[in-house]
Design an enzyme around this catalytic site. Structure first.
Site, PDB file in Angstrom:
ATOM      1  N   HIS A   1      -1.945   4.167  12.302  1.00  0.00           N
ATOM      2  CA  HIS A   1      -3.112   4.741  11.634  1.00  0.00           C
ATOM      3  C   HIS A   1      -3.997   3.665  11.012  1.00  0.00           C
ATOM      4  O   HIS A   1      -3.802   3.248   9.871  1.00  0.00           O
ATOM      5  CB  HIS A   1      -2.637   5.741  10.560  1.00  0.00           C
ATOM      6  CG  HIS A   1      -3.728   6.584   9.983  1.00  0.00           C
ATOM      7  ND1 HIS A   1      -3.493   7.599   9.097  1.00  0.00           N
ATOM      8  CD2 HIS A   1      -5.076   6.578  10.175  1.00  0.00           C
ATOM      9  CE1 HIS A   1      -4.641   8.169   8.761  1.00  0.00           C
ATOM     10  NE2 HIS A   1      -5.610   7.568   9.390  1.00  0.00           N
TER      11      HIS A   1
ATOM     12  N   ARG B   1     -13.952   4.712  12.159  1.00  0.00           N
ATOM     13  CA  ARG B   1     -13.801   5.172  10.780  1.00  0.00           C
ATOM     14  C   ARG B   1     -13.835   6.696  10.737  1.00  0.00           C
ATOM     15  O   ARG B   1     -14.765   7.325  11.236  1.00  0.00           O
ATOM     16  CB  ARG B   1     -14.945   4.594   9.937  1.00  0.00           C
ATOM     17  CG  ARG B   1     -14.760   4.743   8.434  1.00  0.00           C
ATOM     18  CD  ARG B   1     -15.789   3.896   7.677  1.00  0.00           C
ATOM     19  NE  ARG B   1     -17.125   4.429   7.838  1.00  0.00           N
ATOM     20  CZ  ARG B   1     -17.732   5.237   6.944  1.00  0.00           C
ATOM     21  NH1 ARG B   1     -17.114   5.561   5.822  1.00  0.00           N
ATOM     22  NH2 ARG B   1     -18.939   5.682   7.161  1.00  0.00           N
TER      23      ARG B   1
ATOM     24  N   HIS C   1      -1.508  10.951   6.606  1.00  0.00           N
ATOM     25  CA  HIS C   1      -1.319  11.012   5.151  1.00  0.00           C
ATOM     26  C   HIS C   1      -0.001  11.691   4.828  1.00  0.00           C
ATOM     27  O   HIS C   1       0.066  12.601   3.988  1.00  0.00           O
ATOM     28  CB  HIS C   1      -2.507  11.709   4.480  1.00  0.00           C
ATOM     29  CG  HIS C   1      -3.824  11.352   5.124  1.00  0.00           C
ATOM     30  ND1 HIS C   1      -4.523  12.213   5.911  1.00  0.00           N
ATOM     31  CD2 HIS C   1      -4.523  10.184   5.138  1.00  0.00           C
ATOM     32  CE1 HIS C   1      -5.611  11.606   6.382  1.00  0.00           C
ATOM     33  NE2 HIS C   1      -5.623  10.375   5.923  1.00  0.00           N
TER      34      HIS C   1
ATOM     35  N   GLU D   1      -3.032   3.198   7.253  1.00  0.00           N
ATOM     36  CA  GLU D   1      -4.454   3.514   7.094  1.00  0.00           C
ATOM     37  C   GLU D   1      -5.225   2.337   6.500  1.00  0.00           C
ATOM     38  O   GLU D   1      -6.258   2.537   5.860  1.00  0.00           O
ATOM     39  CB  GLU D   1      -4.630   4.771   6.223  1.00  0.00           C
ATOM     40  CG  GLU D   1      -5.899   5.560   6.528  1.00  0.00           C
ATOM     41  CD  GLU D   1      -6.085   6.757   5.585  1.00  0.00           C
ATOM     42  OE1 GLU D   1      -5.165   7.053   4.813  1.00  0.00           O
ATOM     43  OE2 GLU D   1      -7.147   7.381   5.633  1.00  0.00           O
TER      44      GLU D   1
ATOM     45  N   ARG E   1      -7.980   0.790  -1.684  1.00  0.00           N
ATOM     46  CA  ARG E   1      -8.081  -0.633  -1.356  1.00  0.00           C
ATOM     47  C   ARG E   1      -7.522  -1.553  -2.426  1.00  0.00           C
ATOM     48  O   ARG E   1      -7.480  -2.758  -2.250  1.00  0.00           O
ATOM     49  CB  ARG E   1      -9.537  -0.994  -1.069  1.00  0.00           C
ATOM     50  CG  ARG E   1     -10.120  -0.072   0.010  1.00  0.00           C
ATOM     51  CD  ARG E   1     -11.311  -0.664   0.689  1.00  0.00           C
ATOM     52  NE  ARG E   1     -11.726   0.223   1.790  1.00  0.00           N
ATOM     53  CZ  ARG E   1     -12.612  -0.098   2.708  1.00  0.00           C
ATOM     54  NH1 ARG E   1     -13.211  -1.276   2.684  1.00  0.00           N
ATOM     55  NH2 ARG E   1     -12.927   0.736   3.676  1.00  0.00           N
TER      56      ARG E   1
END
Lengths: 336, 336
Positions: free
Chosen positions: A6, A71, A223, A284, A290
């Site tokens: 991912h 994205r 997720h 991800e 971040r």
């Protein structure tokens, strides 16, 4: 080999976004004929966009290959019409193809689809075929809510989606169920809309015989499966009350969760309840979160660290980091 | 004393549903003037509806008081118009009042609201006042999505809701954020819509300064906080990236989760990440999941068992089972 299932191209060179901005601006003037201009993106710009981000993190964190797609928040299927979505999607996928050509050992390509609210999903088949057959892509991202938070499409288990599923089966590629940005102010794209999309899809699968109709259809719910592992007892109980098959049986060859869960207790729970055969390593990165977790000193999305701490057997580690991904994305096996 | 903060009257006598059926049938004929007929429900029927269900489970499982409200899925705010919702709501709340009168030691009353899509929430104030001031209710259930799965209302942090929040603060009663049944086929009421509602509300709170405007406003997010504890790292990271306060700080005196999580690993996780001051014992019995878990031999929703296994200190147990509820619902203290 460690496969991250991912990753999105969240760091794409700026002319991609410039094209999108032009496209959206043009929507205000109905006399404009939509067109697809060439992107002014050099190979060096692509290298630069990845070297300091995804490739750096692969090296630092010790993963080998990222299954890489445009994205997700950028797909924006609710913007404009079918043509808007098609032209934008082609550009995004073409760029992913170039990434794969530049770094054939580091990225396996997955495409976005030219979905649009109210448009039959069958219209996305040609782009899927182009990406898989002509460009060597190994899967796609399927948006269960092209309306961007208004949830106007039929459930994923509705016959509406069947023509597309037939093609997925035919090509032997899986789909990651992934919503895009939301235009509904109730939802935050990465904070609630993504997670809600995951939870919603899983409950739809509980209620349906979809995988009797398509025994080899494979979905990745990202997720960490949304809210599902945390509420595993609720879902087991609902399946039982509703006389549906047990969750493990329903998921077995068809539904997989990634490991995009950004703290140790969450990953611990995931592996405690979900069969290891149905978990694919994913991070991800570079994505929704971040920052660095001040309680650990490491990036929140450095999910490999959490898995390393589980004390899995070598066999289970191999499944989660590589084997399951090869099973779910069989077209990987030719390339990597 | 053990207070269960989350119970609905899911076993209400059948004339309540008969009234609702008549009401819905009448919607098809626009010439019908909506009216509120007397319900044919005797005290014995109420006793019978509870003795074999909620009261039996209280005794068997060892809880003392249930904070009790009308069936959440039954609120159906999307059905009919404001008058439909008002008459239905009054009946539902009147019945909860009678339950409290019959069993004053076992049930503390919480009301539903006569919400309706597009209708200002200020119009729900008079029913809240009637229930709290005249009938002794201690809180309410607030539906963040009166449209039933189309999510057309503004976020809970929008000024739209402020007149109602002023009244909550004024009366010193909390609201449980609880959606109702969904009319959107993408969602399953108890399987995804409820959980999505919880997750959505929490993310809205992360993004807003609502509790600066209302420092004493208190919300209970049910179902263990939706997906939030499982994705605690994600939410911590998002708050950090977005320069919002840490989650514990945002929640402190304002946001509380119940323990309606139907398996041990889920409860373990909840208590590992969420401060014990922000967790209220709840079971939602008799509710979403009614079966017995074959892996334990106990009801899925017998959540006290999971908490008992945590090895909490006596002090923490007191908080979760009683103290936090008394703090969140101060009007309880007068009655119990």
């Amino acid at each position: 080999m460690i496969i991250d299932c991912h990753g999105h191209y969240t760091t794409a060179p700026k002319d991609l976004l410039a094209f999108r901005d032009e496209q959206i601006a043009a929507l205000k003037d109905p006399s404009t004929v939509p067109s697809k201009r060439a992107l002014k993106i050099t190979d060096d710009q692509i290298r630069e966009s990845l070297e300091g981000a995804q490739l750096k993190f692969q090296r630092e964190r010790g993963s080998d290959v990222t299954i890489f797609s445009p994205r997700a928040a950028g797909m924006g299927h609710h913007i404009g019409n079918e043509t808007t979505s098609r032209l934008w999607t082609e550009h995004c996928n073409d760029l992913i193809y170039r990434v794969g050509q530049l770094y054939p050992k580091n990225f396996a390509a997955v495409c976005q689809l030219p979905q649009s609210p109210g448009v039959p999903i069958a219209n996305s088949i040609s782009e899927l075929e182009r990406c898989v057959n002509e460009l060597g892509f190994i899967g796609c991202n399927l948006n269960p809510d092209p309306s961007g938070g208004n949830w106007t499409a039929p459930p994923l288990t509705d016959k509406h989606w069947y023509p597309f599923y037939e093609k997925l089966v035919d090509l032997d590629v899986p789909a990651m169920i992934h919503v895009s940005a939301t235009c509904n102010p109730n939802f935050h794209t990465t904070g609630s809309h993504y997670i809600n999309g995951d939870t919603t899809a899983f409950m739809q699968f509980i209620l349906s015989d979809l995988f009797k109709d398509f025994p080899t259809l494979r979905f990745i719910i990202p997720h960490g499966g949304g809210a599902v592992p945390y509420h595993w007892g609720r879902y087991r109980g609902l399946a039982q009350d509703l006389k549906r098959p047990p969750l493990n049986e329903m998921m077995r060859a068809n539904v997989f969760f990634d490991t995009c869960v950004y703290h140790q207790p969450g990953i611990d729970l995931l592996f405690k309840v979900v069969p290891v055969e149905n978990i694919l390593f994913g991070s991800e990165m570079v994505g929704a979160v971040r920052g660095i977790d001040p309680t650990t000193g490491h990036y929140y999305d450095d999910t490999k660290r959490y898995i390393d701490k589980l004390g899995l057997s070598a066999e289970d580690k191999q499944k989660v980091f590589e084997g399951n991904a090869r099973r779910v994305y069989p077209r990987m096996n030719k390339e990597f």
